[in-house]
Design a protein around this motif. Structure first.
Motif, PDB file in Angstrom:
ATOM      1  N   SER A  80      14.747 -83.761  -3.797  1.00 32.73           N
ATOM      2  CA  SER A  80      14.609 -83.666  -5.258  1.00 32.73           C
ATOM      3  C   SER A  80      15.900 -83.069  -5.814  1.00 32.73           C
ATOM      4  O   SER A  80      16.704 -82.497  -5.059  1.00 32.73           O
ATOM      5  CB  SER A  80      13.421 -82.775  -5.653  1.00 32.73           C
ATOM      6  N   GLY A  81      16.055 -83.172  -7.115  1.00 31.99           N
ATOM      7  CA  GLY A  81      17.195 -82.508  -7.751  1.00 31.99           C
ATOM      8  C   GLY A  81      17.117 -81.005  -7.545  1.00 31.99           C
ATOM      9  O   GLY A  81      18.138 -80.353  -7.262  1.00 31.99           O
ATOM     10  N   MET A  82      15.916 -80.448  -7.660  1.00 30.44           N
ATOM     11  CA  MET A  82      15.776 -78.999  -7.478  1.00 30.44           C
ATOM     12  C   MET A  82      16.174 -78.578  -6.068  1.00 30.44           C
ATOM     13  O   MET A  82      16.767 -77.513  -5.876  1.00 30.44           O
ATOM     14  CB  MET A  82      14.340 -78.542  -7.783  1.00 30.44           C
ATOM     15  N   THR A 151      23.853 -81.528 -21.952  1.00 24.15           N
ATOM     16  CA  THR A 151      22.798 -80.629 -21.494  1.00 24.15           C
ATOM     17  C   THR A 151      21.417 -81.203 -21.786  1.00 24.15           C
ATOM     18  O   THR A 151      21.243 -82.052 -22.661  1.00 24.15           O
ATOM     19  CB  THR A 151      22.927 -79.264 -22.179  1.00 24.15           C
ATOM     20  N   ASN A 152      20.465 -80.659 -21.073  1.00 28.91           N
ATOM     21  CA  ASN A 152      19.061 -81.031 -21.210  1.00 28.91           C
ATOM     22  C   ASN A 152      18.337 -79.874 -21.888  1.00 28.91           C
ATOM     23  O   ASN A 152      18.264 -78.791 -21.298  1.00 28.91           O
ATOM     24  CB  ASN A 152      18.487 -81.280 -19.804  1.00 28.91           C
ATOM     25  N   PRO A 153      17.791 -79.997 -23.088  1.00 25.88           N
ATOM     26  CA  PRO A 153      17.589 -81.225 -23.860  1.00 25.88           C
ATOM     27  C   PRO A 153      18.462 -81.305 -25.106  1.00 25.88           C
ATOM     28  O   PRO A 153      18.324 -82.243 -25.874  1.00 25.88           O
ATOM     29  CB  PRO A 153      16.135 -81.082 -24.302  1.00 25.88           C
ATOM     30  N   VAL A 176      28.947 -79.040 -11.673  1.00 25.51           N
ATOM     31  CA  VAL A 176      28.471 -79.759 -12.859  1.00 25.51           C
ATOM     32  C   VAL A 176      27.246 -80.582 -12.473  1.00 25.51           C
ATOM     33  O   VAL A 176      27.302 -81.391 -11.551  1.00 25.51           O
ATOM     34  CB  VAL A 176      29.571 -80.690 -13.423  1.00 25.51           C
ATOM     35  N   ASP A 177      26.152 -80.342 -13.190  1.00 22.44           N
ATOM     36  CA  ASP A 177      24.968 -81.197 -13.049  1.00 22.44           C
ATOM     37  C   ASP A 177      25.213 -82.417 -13.935  1.00 22.44           C
ATOM     38  O   ASP A 177      25.185 -82.329 -15.159  1.00 22.44           O
ATOM     39  CB  ASP A 177      23.717 -80.416 -13.475  1.00 22.44           C
ATOM     40  N   ASN A 178      25.473 -83.544 -13.282  1.00 23.42           N
ATOM     41  CA  ASN A 178      25.919 -84.763 -13.972  1.00 23.42           C
ATOM     42  C   ASN A 178      24.771 -85.743 -14.194  1.00 23.42           C
ATOM     43  O   ASN A 178      24.991 -86.935 -14.401  1.00 23.42           O
ATOM     44  CB  ASN A 178      27.026 -85.422 -13.118  1.00 23.42           C
ATOM     45  N   HIS A 198      23.160 -83.961  -8.788  1.00 17.78           N
ATOM     46  CA  HIS A 198      22.340 -84.952  -9.495  1.00 17.78           C
ATOM     47  C   HIS A 198      20.872 -84.768  -9.175  1.00 17.78           C
ATOM     48  O   HIS A 198      20.507 -84.486  -8.026  1.00 17.78           O
ATOM     49  CB  HIS A 198      22.696 -86.381  -9.062  1.00 17.78           C
ATOM     50  N   SER A 199      20.067 -84.991 -10.194  1.00 18.09           N
ATOM     51  CA  SER A 199      18.697 -85.416  -9.951  1.00 18.09           C
ATOM     52  C   SER A 199      18.795 -86.931  -9.890  1.00 18.09           C
ATOM     53  O   SER A 199      18.917 -87.596 -10.927  1.00 18.09           O
ATOM     54  CB  SER A 199      17.780 -84.969 -11.095  1.00 18.09           C
ATOM     55  N   THR A 200      18.760 -87.485  -8.669  1.00 20.11           N
ATOM     56  CA  THR A 200      18.858 -88.950  -8.537  1.00 20.11           C
ATOM     57  C   THR A 200      17.562 -89.632  -8.970  1.00 20.11           C
ATOM     58  O   THR A 200      17.490 -90.861  -9.039  1.00 20.11           O
ATOM     59  CB  THR A 200      19.210 -89.357  -7.090  1.00 20.11           C
ATOM     60  N   THR A 201      16.553 -88.807  -9.235  1.00 20.77           N
ATOM     61  CA  THR A 201      15.301 -89.284  -9.842  1.00 20.77           C
ATOM     62  C   THR A 201      15.579 -90.047 -11.131  1.00 20.77           C
ATOM     63  O   THR A 201      14.786 -90.895 -11.529  1.00 20.77           O
ATOM     64  CB  THR A 201      14.451 -88.043 -10.221  1.00 20.77           C
ATOM     65  N   LYS A 202      16.692 -89.737 -11.787  1.00 21.13           N
ATOM     66  CA  LYS A 202      16.949 -90.201 -13.147  1.00 21.13           C
ATOM     67  C   LYS A 202      17.792 -91.478 -13.129  1.00 21.13           C
ATOM     68  O   LYS A 202      17.357 -92.459 -12.590  1.00 21.13           O
ATOM     69  CB  LYS A 202      17.588 -89.052 -13.933  1.00 21.13           C
ATOM     70  N   GLU A 329       7.276 -86.782 -18.897  1.00 17.05           N
ATOM     71  CA  GLU A 329       8.481 -86.068 -18.474  1.00 17.05           C
ATOM     72  C   GLU A 329       9.385 -87.053 -17.734  1.00 17.05           C
ATOM     73  O   GLU A 329       8.994 -88.149 -17.418  1.00 17.05           O
ATOM     74  CB  GLU A 329       8.086 -84.894 -17.567  1.00 17.05           C
ATOM     75  N   SER A 330      10.578 -86.609 -17.431  1.00 17.54           N
ATOM     76  CA  SER A 330      11.615 -87.381 -16.734  1.00 17.54           C
ATOM     77  C   SER A 330      12.397 -88.255 -17.716  1.00 17.54           C
ATOM     78  O   SER A 330      12.148 -88.243 -18.939  1.00 17.54           O
ATOM     79  CB  SER A 330      11.058 -88.215 -15.580  1.00 17.54           C
ATOM     80  N   LEU A 331      13.358 -88.983 -17.177  1.00 13.19           N
ATOM     81  CA  LEU A 331      14.327 -89.727 -17.992  1.00 13.19           C
ATOM     82  C   LEU A 331      15.127 -90.640 -17.091  1.00 13.19           C
ATOM     83  O   LEU A 331      15.027 -90.572 -15.874  1.00 13.19           O
ATOM     84  CB  LEU A 331      15.281 -88.724 -18.682  1.00 13.19           C
ATOM     85  N   ILE A 361      12.108 -83.461 -30.341  1.00 13.71           N
ATOM     86  CA  ILE A 361      11.632 -84.602 -29.536  1.00 13.71           C
ATOM     87  C   ILE A 361      12.818 -85.121 -28.734  1.00 13.71           C
ATOM     88  O   ILE A 361      13.926 -85.247 -29.261  1.00 13.71           O
ATOM     89  CB  ILE A 361      11.094 -85.732 -30.442  1.00 13.71           C
ATOM     90  N   ARG A 362      12.582 -85.385 -27.436  1.00 21.12           N
ATOM     91  CA  ARG A 362      13.649 -85.955 -26.604  1.00 21.12           C
ATOM     92  C   ARG A 362      13.229 -87.348 -26.173  1.00 21.12           C
ATOM     93  O   ARG A 362      12.105 -87.515 -25.686  1.00 21.12           O
ATOM     94  CB  ARG A 362      13.870 -85.067 -25.376  1.00 21.12           C
ATOM     95  N   ILE A 363      14.115 -88.318 -26.372  1.00 18.62           N
ATOM     96  CA  ILE A 363      13.784 -89.651 -25.892  1.00 18.62           C
ATOM     97  C   ILE A 363      14.840 -90.144 -24.904  1.00 18.62           C
ATOM     98  O   ILE A 363      16.021 -89.824 -25.002  1.00 18.62           O
ATOM     99  CB  ILE A 363      13.606 -90.676 -27.040  1.00 18.62           C
TER     100      ILE A 363
END
Ligand code: P1T
Length: 385
Positions: A80-82, A151-153, A176-178, A198-202, A329-331, A361-363
């Motif tokens: 995971s990214g974490m 940055t998030n969000p 850097v979290d890219n 990276h969170s490669t989830t994204k 959640e997620s993106l 709101i984040r999209i």
């Protein structure tokens, strides 16, 4: 495609990086090596792999791909990214200090303040868009500078090259979290960062079907330690997850181009809508770091954040009324998502200096038709009244 992949354009790298025809069968796509262990012909004699926590050929292909995409020498994959972030932070010793940007994913804030601070690591969260603030925040024990950009969000941008210079002048390393940009839009190692996370989830995975993380560096000593930690801690991805991520990477360049187009179209629509208080998008001239976005990024990305009139109650109604944008959640996936950071992804920063507004709101704009995305938001905003 085995020689000097750095010489190719990003679109080409995304298709070919890390993947070579399988030496055994010639399979064009790296197979899923679904095995936990590898036969040895004598004690310690094997074909480069002994146990799948330490290494797996599908993971090797992904790790090489990730390194290539970021223009780095070494890549490591995580479950995971974490897990990637936690492993990187093991380079920091108790008593040392970490400078962090003052807007980060809620889970990152939680890991830093609720887990790692308990092991004696000091964290300061500062406004990194003000370089004088950064310069004054270093301490003799500052070991690492950590930021996300965008940055998030809140989609703030920080100047990677300038902060890299400051970190190094002060004897610190710089990560850097890219995740929000992806290597298609921004390559922090080329701008002087020591580590890319990276969170490669994204965006990298890109299809909302796999959770993963990555660390990329050019620093051989740090890489050796991180590779040791990857195995010692053991938060590794399985081969199926590596395969899915590798498959996603092949279309990263194409997807990011469409994410950027849709992000801009949606941001421009929202900026003119009376129900909207403020739109935050690095591709709008109203963004405070619009010039930095142009300098540092190849495109403004697919993430758009905005505040609405009527507070969190109204924001919740709007997020419930979209149909194409799924409330989740997620993106970074091909399908568009909508969420409220305050009660969802950033619940962990509530009541902290990093708290985000309830009416935010984040999209995450997917790769659908931009016109359809705008219609969906127009309908939700008017249905919400
Ligand atoms: O979810 P995971 O793969 O463990 O990645 C954590 C993470 C790290 N860095 C950034 C910038 C992130 O956005 C995330 C995860 N973010 C979400 C799940 C989210 O919806 O914001």
């Amino acid at each position: 495609m085995s020689t000097n992949k750095q010489a190719f354009d990003f679109e080409t790298l995304a298709v070919h990086a890390g993947v070579e025809p399988d030496p055994l069968t010639g399979a064009v796509m790296t197979p899923i090596y679904q095995t936990s262990t590898f036969a040895q012909s004598d004690v310690g004699v094997h074909k480069g792999y002994d146990y799948a926590r330490s290494g797996n050929p599908t993971r090797t292909a992904l790790q090489n791909a990730l390194a290539t995409l970021e223009g780095g020498r070494y890549g490591l994959s995580f479950s995971s990214g974490m897990a990637a972030i936690d492993t990187l932070l093991r380079l920091v010793q108790p008593g040392e200090h970490v400078l962090v940007g003052n807007d980060v994913y809620g889970g990152t804030y939680r890991l830093f303040t609720k887990v790692l601070a308990g092991y004696g690591i000091d964290f300061d969260f500062i406004e990194m868009s003000d370089l004088a603030v950064v310069e004054n925040a270093f301490r003799p024990k500052t070991r690492l500078v950590w930021l996300e950009t965008p940055t998030n969000p809140l989609l703030k941008l920080f100047d990677i090259a300038a902060i890299a210079d400051m970190a190094h002048a002060n004897g610190a390393q710089f990560a850097v979290d890219n995740t929000f940009a992806s290597p298609a839009l921004q390559q922090p190692l080329q701008l002087g960062a020591d580590f890319v996370v990276h969170s490669t989830t994204k965006y990298i995975g890109g299809h909302s079907d796999v959770v993963g993380g990555a660390l990329i560096t050019n620093d051989e000593t740090a890489h050796d330690r991180l590779k040791f930690l990857q195995n010692a801690i053991g938060a590794v991805p399985g081969p199926q997850d590596c395969f899915l991520t590798l498959r996603g990477i092949k279309t990263l360049a194409l997807r990011m181009a469409q994410h950027c187009r849709n992000g801009l179209q949606v941001a421009q629509f929202l900026a003119d809508h009376p129900a909207v208080e403020r739109v935050i998008y690095p591709g709008l001239e109203s963004h405070p770091q619009f010039d930095l976005a142009r300098r540092q990024m190849a495109g403004p990305g697919g993430m758009v954040s905005f505040t609405v009139h009527g507070g969190e109650t109204q924001a919740r109604i709007i997020a419930n009324k979209t149909e194409l944008f799924t409330l989740a959640e997620s993106l970074g996936g091909v399908e568009s998502l909508i969420e409220l950071p305050a009660p969802m992804t950033h619940a962990s920063v509530a009541d902290s200096p990093l708290a985000v507004p309830g009416n935010l709101i984040r999209i995450s704009c997917g790769i659908e038709s931009g016109d359809d995305l705008v219609k969906d938001l127009a309908h939700a905003l008017s249905a919400a009244g």
